[in-house]
Every structure is written in structure tokens, then in C-alpha cells.
Design a protein around this motif. Structure first.
Motif, PDB file in Angstrom:
ATOM      1  N   LEU A 115      27.741  27.536  25.849  1.00 15.38           N
ATOM      2  CA  LEU A 115      28.353  28.799  25.579  1.00 15.38           C
ATOM      3  C   LEU A 115      29.304  29.373  26.560  1.00 15.38           C
ATOM      4  O   LEU A 115      30.251  29.985  26.393  1.00 15.38           O
ATOM      5  N   SER A 116      28.918  28.866  27.722  1.00 18.02           N
ATOM      6  CA  SER A 116      29.990  29.422  28.901  1.00 18.02           C
ATOM      7  C   SER A 116      31.181  28.766  28.742  1.00 18.02           C
ATOM      8  O   SER A 116      32.323  29.185  29.055  1.00 18.02           O
ATOM      9  N   ASP A 117      31.137  27.373  28.418  1.00 18.01           N
ATOM     10  CA  ASP A 117      32.323  26.735  28.203  1.00 18.01           C
ATOM     11  C   ASP A 117      32.917  27.423  27.050  1.00 18.01           C
ATOM     12  O   ASP A 117      34.472  27.532  27.179  1.00 18.01           O
ATOM     13  N   LEU A 118      32.475  27.599  25.795  1.00 15.28           N
ATOM     14  CA  LEU A 118      33.188  28.212  24.957  1.00 15.28           C
ATOM     15  C   LEU A 118      33.800  29.618  25.140  1.00 15.28           C
ATOM     16  O   LEU A 118      35.185  29.822  24.656  1.00 15.28           O
ATOM     17  N   LEU A 119      33.021  30.442  26.026  1.00 12.47           N
ATOM     18  CA  LEU A 119      33.802  31.683  26.763  1.00 12.47           C
ATOM     19  C   LEU A 119      34.704  31.445  27.386  1.00 12.47           C
ATOM     20  O   LEU A 119      35.812  32.142  27.234  1.00 12.47           O
ATOM     21  N   PHE A 120      34.928  30.436  28.128  1.00 12.32           N
ATOM     22  CA  PHE A 120      36.048  30.038  28.956  1.00 12.32           C
ATOM     23  C   PHE A 120      37.274  29.753  27.923  1.00 12.32           C
ATOM     24  O   PHE A 120      38.590  30.283  28.345  1.00 12.32           O
ATOM     25  N   VAL A 121      37.149  28.832  27.142  1.00 14.53           N
ATOM     26  CA  VAL A 121      38.238  28.531  26.232  1.00 14.53           C
ATOM     27  C   VAL A 121      38.540  29.757  25.398  1.00 14.53           C
ATOM     28  O   VAL A 121      39.773  30.110  25.210  1.00 14.53           O
ATOM     29  N   ALA A 122      37.613  30.543  25.037  1.00  7.91           N
ATOM     30  CA  ALA A 122      37.924  31.802  24.153  1.00  7.91           C
ATOM     31  C   ALA A 122      38.994  32.756  24.919  1.00  7.91           C
ATOM     32  O   ALA A 122      39.643  33.114  24.436  1.00  7.91           O
TER      33      ALA A 122
END
Length: 191
Positions: free
Chosen positions: A163-170
Motif C-alpha cells: 500500500l505504501s508503494d501504491l501511494l507513492f506511485v499514486a
């Protein structure tokens, strides 16, 4: 789900303890309670990001996909909080981790490779996505601290990491779709 809170305060926590779903009472600074609190803080920050995305969606149609991918994460974070509060309870599964990975791969392909470190900023939306990312990392650290004392499921740990990776890419995708320049880190000048 038939749970109803008929009374918000119980006075049972006034002495510095709280109850877990398995009946145990633990200090409010117990690693399990710390992890629950960090996940709750992340969920609140994610709610703010989702509200901001929803307000902008009419003007920027490219944001609807972000809402579709991120909105279920609030529910899964609530599930994760349930797992932390009730140690025998397992709500998250590998399919949810795979869902995040698919979105990360899709969005990362669109934004392209990272060529420099970026700073949170450029717009309120981008900055809020980074606030969520950093809060997810904090929640992950708290979960790992708990995991050292009371093992958590691998899916739980993988989910919060992904989820933290997703939020970075988001954050990067929001900037790209809204034509906002990413704020690039600049090294301090050498004396």
C-alpha cells in the motif's frame, strides 16, 4: 455485521488499558495498540485524499481510476485494524496484495522510471498522497515491531508494504495526469 455501539464511552480505558477483540486487556501503549492507531491514522489520511480526489474528479476525468483503486483500501485498512484487534481473525488475502501490485505496475508504466528523488509537493493532492505514503510506512514499522513480539500473517505485512508503494506511485500519477511538475530534490550546495 450486527455490531452496534450504543454508548461511545465506557470508562474502562480510564486507567490506561484497552480491550482487544480476544478479551485481553493491554496497556494503551502496547505495540498492538500502537499498530492499530497507526493504521487508523493512515485510514483517516486516506479518507482525506479520497475526498480531495472526489472533489477534483469532475474537472479531471483521469482521477476516477485512482478513486476506484484507492477507495477499497479504506475498507481493507479497517479489516487490517480488525486483524490487529483480534489476533485470530484473518480478513486480508493474497488476492488483495495482487490487486495493489497490478495497479502499481500499471501506474508505474504510465509515469515512467524515477530519475531523481522527489519531494512531497507540487499540489495539495500530490502532497496528501505523500502524507498517506509516509503514514503507511509508519504503520508498517509499527506492524513490524508488533510482529517481532507476536507474529502477524505474511499477507498483513505484505499488504501494508504494498500500500505504501501504491501511494507513492499514486502521488506521481496524480502529478502526471494533472500536469503538475514533480518537486525534484536538490542537493545542498557544497561549501
Amino acid at each position: 455485521m450486527g455490531y452496534r455501539l450504543s454508548k461511545i464511552y465506557t470508562r474502562t480505558g480510564d486507567a490506561g488499558e484497552t480491550g482487544l477483540g480476544d478479551g485481553r486487556r493491554v496497556p494503551k501503549d502496547h505495540p498492538r495498540v500502537e499498530a492499530i492507531g497507526e493504521v487508523d491514522a493512515l485510514n483517516s489520511q486516506l479518507g482525506l485524499l479520497l475526498a480531495q480526489l472526489a472533489e477534483q474528479e469532475g474537472m479531471w476525468l483521469g482521477l476516477s481510476e485512482l478513486l476506484e483503486v484507492l477507495a477499497p483500501c479504506q475498507h481493507r485498512l479497517f479489516d487490517l485494524g480488525g486483524e490487529l484487534a483480534m489476533p485470530a481473525y484473518q480478513a486480508l488475502d493474497q488476492a488483495e496484495v495482487a490487486r495493489l501490485e497490478a495497479a502499481i505496475d500499471r501506474w508505474n508504466e504510465e509515469v515512467g522510471p524515477l530519475e531523481n528523488f522527489i519531494l512531497p509537493g507540487g499540489s495539495l493532492l500530490v502532497a496528501q498522497a505523500h502524507v498517506c505514503r509516509s503514514q503507511a510506512r509508519s504503520a508498517e514499522r509499527r506492524c513490524q515491531q508488533l510482529n517481532a513480539l507476536e507474529p502477524l500473517s505474511g499477507v498483513t505485512l505484505a499488504y501494508i508494504n504494498r500500500l505504501s508503494d501504491l501511494l507513492f506511485v499514486a502521488a506521481r500519477l496524480i502529478a502526471k495526469r494533472l500536469h503538475i511538475q514533480e518537486v525534484l530534490w536538490q542537493a545542498a550546495p557544497k561549501p
